[in-house]
Design a protein around this motif. Structure first.
Motif, PDB file in Angstrom:
ATOM      1  N   LEU A  52      -3.887  -7.016   1.723  1.00 33.08           N
ATOM      2  CA  LEU A  52      -4.856  -7.538   2.698  1.00 33.08           C
ATOM      3  C   LEU A  52      -4.145  -8.181   3.881  1.00 33.08           C
ATOM      4  O   LEU A  52      -4.549  -7.997   5.041  1.00 33.08           O
ATOM      5  N   PRO A  87      -4.061  -8.923  -2.636  1.00 30.76           N
ATOM      6  CA  PRO A  87      -4.013  -9.909  -1.544  1.00 30.76           C
ATOM      7  C   PRO A  87      -2.837  -9.695  -0.597  1.00 30.76           C
ATOM      8  O   PRO A  87      -2.946  -9.973   0.604  1.00 30.76           O
ATOM      9  N   VAL A 107      -5.079  -6.265   7.612  1.00 27.06           N
ATOM     10  CA  VAL A 107      -5.914  -6.895   8.650  1.00 27.06           C
ATOM     11  C   VAL A 107      -5.301  -6.748  10.042  1.00 27.06           C
ATOM     12  O   VAL A 107      -5.964  -6.248  10.966  1.00 27.06           O
ATOM     13  N   THR A 154      -9.540  -8.503  -4.248  1.00 22.08           N
ATOM     14  CA  THR A 154      -8.989  -9.858  -4.328  1.00 22.08           C
ATOM     15  C   THR A 154     -10.079 -10.864  -4.661  1.00 22.08           C
ATOM     16  O   THR A 154      -9.875 -11.780  -5.474  1.00 22.08           O
ATOM     17  N   VAL A 189      -8.493  -2.868   4.129  1.00 22.89           N
ATOM     18  CA  VAL A 189      -9.050  -4.209   4.365  1.00 22.89           C
ATOM     19  C   VAL A 189     -10.243  -4.431   3.443  1.00 22.89           C
ATOM     20  O   VAL A 189     -10.347  -5.466   2.762  1.00 22.89           O
ATOM     21  N   GLY A 223      -9.674  -6.535   0.083  1.00 21.55           N
ATOM     22  CA  GLY A 223     -10.400  -7.791   0.202  1.00 21.55           C
ATOM     23  C   GLY A 223     -11.396  -7.976  -0.924  1.00 21.55           C
ATOM     24  O   GLY A 223     -11.484  -9.050  -1.535  1.00 21.55           O
TER      25      GLY A 223
END
Length: 265
Positions: A187, A184, A191, A63, A56, A60
Motif C-alpha cells: 500500500l 501494508p 499510493v 490490510t 491500492v 488497502g
C-alpha cells in the motif's frame, strides 16, 4: 469478453492478495497488457499504472481486515514506509520515461531472478525459524532499502511483495505472517505510484481505452469487482496450507507469471 476475463482474473488477484501479499500486480500486469494490446508499445505502461490502482484497493482492503496481532510486526517501521513511498514516486516517474520494451523485459528478468533467489538461497523454502514465529520478532526490511524496493516495485508495477515476502521469511516469519505483512508495505508503494499514473499524460491513440491519465479504468474496475469479495471471504476464512507447500506455491505462481509474460515480450 475482455471484461468477463478481467473479472475472472480479478478473482485470482483477490486470492494472490490474501495468500501471497501480491496485491494483484504480478497477475494484473500480464492480463492488462493483453487486454490493451491495441495500444501497442504503450500497453505495458498502461498495465503498470492500472496495476498500481488495483493494488491500492486490494492491499488497502486486505490490510484493513488483517488481525492487529499480525500488523504489530510493523511497529516502528514508519521510516521504512516513508522511504518505500518516496522510492515508488521516483519509480513511477521513471516508468513514464522508459521505453516500454525495457519495462517489459525488466519485469520478466526481475521475476526470474527472484525465483532463482528463493530456490538457491536458504531461508525461504525452509525458514530459519519454523511456522509459529512471533509476529513482532523482527522487522521485515531495514529502512535503508525502502527507497530502492519502492522504486523497482513501482517501475515494474509489482507492489514490492516479491522482495518483502522472502525478506520476512528469512527473518523467521511463517508464510501466513509474511504475506499478510506484505499488504501494508504494498500500500505504501501503490499510493504514490497511482497518484503519478493518474496525473500521466494521456495516450493519443487511446481514445476508446477508458483511460484516466495512464490508468485503464475499465480494466481496473473489472479486476476489483472480482477481487474484493474474494479478499473479504479469504480473510475471514483463510485456507490452512502447510508452510512448506505454501512457500512452493509462491514459487510456482512466480514461474507461471514469467511464462505468461514471455509471449508478450
Amino acid at each position: 469478453m475482455d471484461v468477463v476475463l478481467l473479472i475472472g482474473v480479478g478473482l485470482l488477484t483477490g486470492v494472490t492478495t490474501v495468500l501471497f501479499g501480491f496485491g494483484g500486480g504480478f497477475v494484473a500486469v500480464p492480463v492488462v497488457v493483453w487486454a490493451d494490446a491495441g495500444l501497442g508499445a504503450d500497453a505495458m505502461r498502461v498495465a503498470t499504472a492500472t496495476s498500481a490502482l488495483v493494488m491500492v484497493a486490494n492491499a488497502g482492503f486486505a490490510t484493513a481486515v488483517t488481525p492487529r496481532r499480525i500488523l504489530v510486526a510493523l511497529r516502528g517501521s514508519g521510516l521504512l514506509l516513508i522511504l518505500l513511498a518516496v522510492g515508488a514516486w521516483a519509480g513511477a516517474l521513471a516508468t513514464r520515461l522508459a521505453p516500454s520494451g525495457l519495462v517489459r523485459w525488466a519485469f520478466i528478468g526481475y521475476v526470474a531472478l527472484t525465483i532463482a533467489d528463493v530456490l538457491l538461497r536458504p531461508g525461504f523454502l525452509r525458514p530459519l525459524s519454523q511456522e509459529g514465529a512471533t509476529p513482532g520478532a523482527s522487522r521485515p526490511l531495514p529502512a535503508v532499502v525502502g527507497a530502492p524496493v519502492g522504486a523497482v516495485a513501482a517501475f515494474l508495477g509489482v507492489g514490492g511483495s516479491v522482495m518483502t515476502v522472502p525478506a520476512m521469511r528469512r527473518a523467521g516469519h511463517s508464510m501466513h505472517t509474511a504475506t499478510a505483512l506484505a499488504n501494508p508495505l504494498t500500500l505504501a508503494i501503490a499510493v504514490p505510484a497511482t497518484a503519478v499514473a493518474l496525473a500521466g499524460t494521456a495516450i493519443p491513440a487511446a481514445a476508446d481505452a477508458h483511460l484516466a491519465g495512464l490508468v485503464d479504468l475499465r480494466a481496473a474496475s473489472a479486476l476489483l469487482l472480482g477481487a474484493l469479495p474474494v479478499i473479504a471471504v479469504l480473510r475471514r476464512r483463510p485456507p490452512r496450507i502447510p508452510d512448506r507447500a505454501y512457500a512452493w506455491s509462491y514459487v510456482g505462481l512466480l514461474a507461471t507469471v514469467t511464462v505468461a509474460m514471455l509471449p508478450m515480450a
